[in-house]
Motif scaffolding. Sequence first.
Motif, PDB file in Angstrom:
ATOM      1  N   ARG A   1       0.825  -1.205   0.000  1.00  0.00           N
ATOM      2  CA  ARG A   1       0.000   0.000   0.000  1.00  0.00           C
ATOM      3  C   ARG A   1       0.866   1.266   0.000  1.00  0.00           C
ATOM      4  N   ARG A   2       2.012   1.189   0.663  1.00  0.00           N
ATOM      5  CA  ARG A   2       2.912   2.349   0.656  1.00  0.00           C
ATOM      6  C   ARG A   2       3.428   2.614  -0.764  1.00  0.00           C
ATOM      7  N   LEU A   3       3.796   1.541  -1.469  1.00  0.00           N
ATOM      8  CA  LEU A   3       4.220   1.695  -2.865  1.00  0.00           C
ATOM      9  C   LEU A   3       3.057   2.190  -3.727  1.00  0.00           C
ATOM     10  N   ASN A   4       1.882   1.665  -3.463  1.00  0.00           N
ATOM     11  CA  ASN A   4       0.698   2.041  -4.227  1.00  0.00           C
ATOM     12  C   ASN A   4       0.379   3.530  -4.068  1.00  0.00           C
ATOM     13  N   ASP A   5       0.508   4.037  -2.840  1.00  0.00           N
ATOM     14  CA  ASP A   5       0.163   5.432  -2.567  1.00  0.00           C
ATOM     15  C   ASP A   5       1.253   6.399  -3.037  1.00  0.00           C
ATOM     16  N   ARG A   6       2.487   5.893  -3.192  1.00  0.00           N
ATOM     17  CA  ARG A   6       3.580   6.759  -3.635  1.00  0.00           C
ATOM     18  C   ARG A   6       3.851   6.617  -5.138  1.00  0.00           C
ATOM     19  N   TYR A   7       3.021   5.900  -5.818  1.00  0.00           N
ATOM     20  CA  TYR A   7       3.218   5.681  -7.255  1.00  0.00           C
ATOM     21  C   TYR A   7       2.827   6.938  -8.015  1.00  0.00           C
ATOM     22  N   THR A   8       3.758   7.464  -8.801  1.00  0.00           N
ATOM     23  CA  THR A   8       3.507   8.697  -9.531  1.00  0.00           C
ATOM     24  C   THR A   8       4.179   8.644 -10.886  1.00  0.00           C
TER      25      THR A   8
ATOM     26  N   CYS B   1       7.045   6.476 -14.636  1.00  0.00           N
ATOM     27  CA  CYS B   1       6.383   6.088 -13.383  1.00  0.00           C
ATOM     28  C   CYS B   1       7.357   5.423 -12.418  1.00  0.00           C
ATOM     29  N   THR B   2       7.149   5.695 -11.127  1.00  0.00           N
ATOM     30  CA  THR B   2       7.931   5.051 -10.070  1.00  0.00           C
ATOM     31  C   THR B   2       7.159   5.125  -8.762  1.00  0.00           C
ATOM     32  N   SER B   3       7.440   4.183  -7.874  1.00  0.00           N
ATOM     33  CA  SER B   3       6.802   4.207  -6.555  1.00  0.00           C
ATOM     34  C   SER B   3       7.840   4.052  -5.454  1.00  0.00           C
ATOM     35  N   LEU B   4       9.093   4.258  -5.786  1.00  0.00           N
ATOM     36  CA  LEU B   4      10.172   3.989  -4.838  1.00  0.00           C
ATOM     37  C   LEU B   4      10.690   5.250  -4.158  1.00  0.00           C
ATOM     38  N   GLY B   5       9.883   6.308  -4.142  1.00  0.00           N
ATOM     39  CA  GLY B   5      10.285   7.513  -3.438  1.00  0.00           C
ATOM     40  C   GLY B   5      10.296   7.294  -1.936  1.00  0.00           C
TER      41      GLY B   5
END
Length: 206
Positions: free
Chosen positions: A77-84, A90-94
Amino acid sequence: MKAFHPTAFHPPPLPPPRRSRGAGGFSLVELMVSSVLLVLALTGTSVLFVESNRSSAAAETRYRQQALVDTDLARVRRLNDRYTCSTGTCTSLGTVELAKNDFFPPPTSTAANGNSSAGQLFEALCNSTSLITQLVADIGATPSTLTAAGITYSIDAANQGQQTVTEFGTNVVRNLHRYTITYTNSSSGELLRRVTLVPTTVAWCP
């Protein structure tokens, strides 16, 4: 004349006295029956004890697996919410939480419609089924902590779903970009959890 000598009378012998159960103890048959009953009782008790231990062990394993699933879902969910896709890539690893302006590429005054090249790429992703491709890659394969506990997961990104909306009197089909993650027990195949998610960034799709 002979003298009369009467024959001596000897009464028949009496049977030996019957011993009472209290005085003489149990008979062999009674002891054997008691032993059989005792063995059956002990066997039943041991079976119940083994089954109880087995049930307790199974319940403990299931509780531990569910706890690990909770932990991994928090990661997903953390990756899902930070996906931009605000840069067009696109990346979700911020490592920082995103604000509302971090999901959509900023407009540019040099573009005719105010939309930047990154914005055009983002819109193209919104209209395709590739928007969540990088997110699925970021989630990755089953973590070693789950594998060690006998848990595997699978991600279904094929059935994303669609919705028809009306824009300016025209029906337009929009992809919902949903994906489903399923956690299962590797040994028994038991379903542990199934969750369907949508990236937060989809809310910024036109």
